[in-house]
Design an enzyme around this catalytic site. Structure first.
Site, PDB file in Angstrom:
ATOM      1  N   ARG A   1      18.943 -43.124  55.417  1.00  0.00           N
ATOM      2  CA  ARG A   1      20.018 -42.155  55.647  1.00  0.00           C
ATOM      3  C   ARG A   1      20.262 -42.025  57.154  1.00  0.00           C
ATOM      4  O   ARG A   1      21.401 -41.955  57.616  1.00  0.00           O
ATOM      5  CB  ARG A   1      19.640 -40.788  55.035  1.00  0.00           C
ATOM      6  CG  ARG A   1      19.470 -40.847  53.521  1.00  0.00           C
ATOM      7  CD  ARG A   1      19.395 -39.458  52.906  1.00  0.00           C
ATOM      8  NE  ARG A   1      18.182 -38.712  53.214  1.00  0.00           N
ATOM      9  CZ  ARG A   1      17.068 -38.718  52.478  1.00  0.00           C
ATOM     10  NH1 ARG A   1      17.001 -39.447  51.380  1.00  0.00           N
ATOM     11  NH2 ARG A   1      16.019 -37.997  52.816  1.00  0.00           N
TER      12      ARG A   1
ATOM     13  N   LYS B   1      31.180 -25.634  57.449  1.00  0.00           N
ATOM     14  CA  LYS B   1      32.130 -25.735  56.339  1.00  0.00           C
ATOM     15  C   LYS B   1      31.468 -25.312  55.040  1.00  0.00           C
ATOM     16  O   LYS B   1      30.236 -25.393  54.881  1.00  0.00           O
ATOM     17  CB  LYS B   1      32.697 -27.142  56.234  1.00  0.00           C
ATOM     18  CG  LYS B   1      31.867 -28.074  55.389  1.00  0.00           C
ATOM     19  CD  LYS B   1      32.709 -28.837  54.364  1.00  0.00           C
ATOM     20  CE  LYS B   1      31.846 -29.275  53.202  1.00  0.00           C
ATOM     21  NZ  LYS B   1      32.342 -30.434  52.494  1.00  0.00           N
TER      22      LYS B   1
ATOM     23  N   GLU C   1      37.046 -24.267  52.738  1.00  0.00           N
ATOM     24  CA  GLU C   1      37.522 -25.414  51.955  1.00  0.00           C
ATOM     25  C   GLU C   1      37.763 -25.025  50.505  1.00  0.00           C
ATOM     26  O   GLU C   1      36.824 -24.749  49.760  1.00  0.00           O
ATOM     27  CB  GLU C   1      36.501 -26.564  52.034  1.00  0.00           C
ATOM     28  CG  GLU C   1      36.905 -27.782  51.206  1.00  0.00           C
ATOM     29  CD  GLU C   1      35.974 -28.984  51.386  1.00  0.00           C
ATOM     30  OE1 GLU C   1      35.054 -28.924  52.235  1.00  0.00           O
ATOM     31  OE2 GLU C   1      36.163 -29.968  50.674  1.00  0.00           O
TER      32      GLU C   1
ATOM     33  N   LYS D   1      40.463 -26.212  55.206  1.00  0.00           N
ATOM     34  CA  LYS D   1      40.318 -27.582  54.691  1.00  0.00           C
ATOM     35  C   LYS D   1      40.760 -27.590  53.236  1.00  0.00           C
ATOM     36  O   LYS D   1      39.952 -27.330  52.336  1.00  0.00           O
ATOM     37  CB  LYS D   1      38.858 -28.037  54.831  1.00  0.00           C
ATOM     38  CG  LYS D   1      38.562 -29.395  54.215  1.00  0.00           C
ATOM     39  CD  LYS D   1      37.283 -29.997  54.774  1.00  0.00           C
ATOM     40  CE  LYS D   1      36.926 -31.268  54.043  1.00  0.00           C
ATOM     41  NZ  LYS D   1      35.925 -32.076  54.743  1.00  0.00           N
TER      42      LYS D   1
HETATM   43  P1  13P Z   1      36.302 -36.346  50.904  1.00  0.00           P
HETATM   44  O1  13P Z   1      37.287 -36.650  52.000  1.00  0.00           O
HETATM   45  O2  13P Z   1      35.483 -37.519  50.486  1.00  0.00           O
HETATM   46  O3  13P Z   1      36.945 -35.621  49.758  1.00  0.00           O
HETATM   47  O4  13P Z   1      35.228 -35.375  51.541  1.00  0.00           O
HETATM   48  C1  13P Z   1      35.666 -34.195  52.087  1.00  0.00           C
HETATM   49  C2  13P Z   1      34.583 -33.205  52.139  1.00  0.00           C
HETATM   50  O5  13P Z   1      34.719 -32.092  51.729  1.00  0.00           O
HETATM   51  C3  13P Z   1      33.315 -33.563  52.732  1.00  0.00           C
HETATM   52  O6  13P Z   1      33.051 -32.560  53.698  1.00  0.00           O
END
Ligand code: 13P
Length: 364
Positions: A57, A147, A188, A230
């Site tokens: 990783r 986030k 988000e 987001k």
């Molecule tokens: P994706 O662009 O793969 O949907 O990922 C966005 C996300 O929320 C990862 O932080």
């Protein structure tokens, strides 16, 4: 609920949060989301025949962060807990490397989803209990933003009022705690691509979700200038027979945002949600070409749509690192241009450019 007895964050904190939020959405730049959980990245490692070890990783993330000129179109990266404490082969902390490259580190704070009791397959997110303590620790390590992702599923009778209210309250509480600890919260809401609904349904659901979200952020006294959004783009469901043009998707997305997102909030950084790399770029470009006034920056915070070609090219092998880094730069450049509405298409051919990144019930 009376707001009378609450005040505002002190001016110094306001300035710090606002400066960070604006730097993240600086013109022509966006976010590289590499906050896959250990389980999530394990699936990607398995595809390239590598074991899901801490070192593998680390090797993969080192590839990303040591890319030359990454900061040209990447202002910030979202990390998973483990990555905050990892180092390069030469013993340099990733956090120090990123800072030196003028890239702002952030942290994923939600502790994933659990079922919403008695709902039709809906979920809520966890992680609020010890949040202030975790924020303080990540801030100490050098993170400047965070986030938290709340998914909403479109079905015949979903998302329910309960799921929407829960999403809004959880994100409101999270955002307030982040700001109290000096981190910019990225909120988000992810209206999932799963389903065969049309674009009109997605638009309405997105508007309802965002309206509820901003009511809650205000109720929780979140300082909007020091926060970012987001969201999903407004597209038809993955299984919908009617496909829409990039222009239609862009117009539906901008319309939904204009109806619900306050002008005080500086930037919208979209998730890619399973779109192919090229789709995510083309849609972002079209969004920035819509001929309607938008008060916020409109940019990217992509996970899969920035990394699919990198994974394919790297394939777990050290000898492919340089080539994989070039793939990353191709995508960040394409999306940087798209965030200005200047992407011309075709010029960029990526290893996995046209391939869908959708998987049902995707787990990060
Ligand atoms: P994706 O662009 O793969 O949907 O990922 C966005 C996300 O929320 C990862 O932080």
């Amino acid at each position: 609920m009376s707001p009378t007895y609450f005040s505002y964050p002190d001016p110094k904190l306001q300035q710090e949060l606002k400066t960070t939020a604006e730097a993240i959405v600086a013109p022509g730049k966006g976010i590289l989301a590499v906050d896959e959980t250990n389980e999530g990245i394990g699936k990607l490692l398995a595809v390239v025949g590598s074991q899901n070890t801490e070192n593998n990783r680390r090797r993969y993330r080192q590839l990303l962060f040591t890319t030359d000129n990454l900061c040209e179109h990447v202002s910030a990266v979202i990390l998973f807990d483990e990555t905050v404490y990892q180092k390069t082969d030469d013993g340099v902390r990733f956090m120090d490397l990123l800072k030196k490259k003028n890239i702002i580190p952030g942290i994923k704070l939600d502790k994933d989803v659990v079922p919403l009791f008695l709902s039709q397959d809906e979920v809520t997110t966890q992680g609020l209990d010890d949040l202030a303590k975790r924020c303080a620790e990540y801030k100490k390590q050098g993170c400047r933003f965070a986030k938290w992702r709340c998914p909403l599923k479109i079905g015949e009778h979903t998302p329910s009022v309960q799921a929407i209210n829960d999403m809004a309250q959880v994100l409101g509480r999270y955002a307030a705690v982040c700001q109290s600890e000096g981190l910019v919260p990225i909120v988000e809401t992810d209206v999932l691509l799963d389903g065969d609904h049309d674009i009109v349904r997605t638009q309405k659901v997105t508007e309802i979700a965002l309206a509820a979200l901003y009511k809650a952020l205000n109720d929780h006294h979140v300082y909007l200038e020091g926060s970012l959004l987001k969201p999903n783009m407004v597209t038809p469901g993955q299984g919908c027979a009617k496909k829409n043009t990039p222009r239609e998707i862009a117009l539906a997305t901008v319309t939904a945002l204009r109806r619900t997102v306050p002008a005080a909030m500086p930037g919208v950084a979209f998730l890619s949600g399973g779109q192919s790399e090229e789709q995510a770029t083309v849609y972002l470009n079209a969004i920035n070409q819509v001929n309607l006034y938008t008060p916020w920056a409109l940019t990217f915070s992509y996970g899969r749509a920035l990394q699919a070609s990198v994974w394919k090219t790297w394939a777990g092998k050290d000898e492919n690192v340089k080539k994989a880094q070039l793939e990353l730069l191709k995508r960040t450049k394409a999306n940087g241009l798209a965030s200005l509405g200047k992407y011309q298409g075709s010029g960029v051919s990526s290893a996995a450019g046209g391939k869908s990144n959708f998987s049902a019930n995707h787990k990060y």
